[in-house]
Enzyme design. Sequence first.
Site, mmCIF file in Angstrom:
data_model
loop_
_atom_site.group_PDB
_atom_site.id
_atom_site.type_symbol
_atom_site.label_atom_id
_atom_site.label_comp_id
_atom_site.label_asym_id
_atom_site.label_seq_id
_atom_site.Cartn_x
_atom_site.Cartn_y
_atom_site.Cartn_z
ATOM 1 N N ASN A 10 0.854 -1.192 0.000
ATOM 2 C CA ASN A 10 0.000 0.000 0.000
ATOM 3 C C ASN A 10 0.893 1.247 0.000
ATOM 4 O OD1 ASN A 10 -1.443 2.272 1.037
ATOM 5 N ND2 ASN A 10 -3.089 0.907 1.641
ATOM 6 N N HIS A 13 1.004 6.219 1.744
ATOM 7 C CA HIS A 13 1.796 7.163 2.530
ATOM 8 C C HIS A 13 2.985 7.735 1.771
ATOM 9 C CE1 HIS A 13 -0.970 6.850 5.678
ATOM 10 N NE2 HIS A 13 -0.795 5.546 5.811
ATOM 11 N N HIS A 48 -5.620 3.801 -1.871
ATOM 12 C CA HIS A 48 -6.946 4.130 -1.354
ATOM 13 C C HIS A 48 -7.291 5.542 -1.820
ATOM 14 C CE1 HIS A 48 -9.629 4.381 2.544
ATOM 15 N NE2 HIS A 48 -10.302 4.683 1.443
ATOM 16 N N ARG A 50 -9.397 8.185 -1.165
ATOM 17 C CA ARG A 50 -10.343 8.594 -0.113
ATOM 18 C C ARG A 50 -11.230 9.726 -0.611
ATOM 19 N NH1 ARG A 50 -9.007 6.860 5.337
ATOM 20 N NH2 ARG A 50 -10.636 8.333 5.903
ATOM 21 N N GLU A 75 -8.671 0.632 -3.092
ATOM 22 C CA GLU A 75 -9.582 0.677 -1.935
ATOM 23 C C GLU A 75 -10.471 1.899 -2.082
ATOM 24 O OE1 GLU A 75 -7.010 0.941 1.410
ATOM 25 O OE2 GLU A 75 -6.249 -1.074 1.183
#
Length: 241
Positions: A10, A13, A48, A50, A75
Amino acid sequence: MKHKISLGVNIDHAATLRQVRGRTTSYPDLVEIAQLAKKGGADQITIHLREDRRHIQDADVVNLCKKSPLPINLEMAVNSEILKIALKNKPRWVCFVPEKRAELTTEGGLDIKKCFKQIKKMTDELHKKNIKVSFFIEPSIEQVELSAHAGADAIEFHTGHWVLATGAKKNQIWDRLVSSADLANWLGLRVHAGHGLDYAHAKSITKLNFLQEVNIGHSLICYALAEGLQAVTKKMKNELK
Ligand code: PXP
């Protein structure tokens, strides 16, 4: 039963570090980060998108779906705007996750009962584009059953609470992971896991029967800083000579 466990890295970050400078830097390049993860043996790249766009941006999804050397696992919340982006960019997988604006990170699993109709409809739409779908849930018999009824290809168990728990509580959560994984496999669902996994928990999670995939982000980015800082400091010192 033991499977070969694939690793989704992932890279949210890496995007966080870029965003804190308001995108004024050319680094980090997320495609390059994906290439490095591949060189290390990663099997997929997880991102992800968001609703608050705090790290991954729409343009990253477009770029990575086109240029990542590894399949993308996107995601996303159960949200029709983000669904449009997924349908357009066609990642290999979509993983539905719950989202709250104020949370630091994904705090728990989805309640499939609450969003059953919507998630089932969205899963059908993704399947029409050949996109596989997983649901991020707590290890629970009810959530696994509902996931199967809603058409998921996989469930990803939220491991965050297990990682943080100690003593009897940790054993209790482990027992739930075991029974939920058994049921998921029996219902024909792939078993994935993720959240909060670090070196200290990696070996233990491999003991979960039927586990086929883990998705790991925060610890890997932190370990990369620890393992990489010496080398880049040396490079910078050379530039300063
Ligand atoms: N899997 C899911 C579904 C997640 O939401 C996250 C966090 O974005 C992860 C895995 C990775 O968690 P961590 O960054 O704690 O390794």
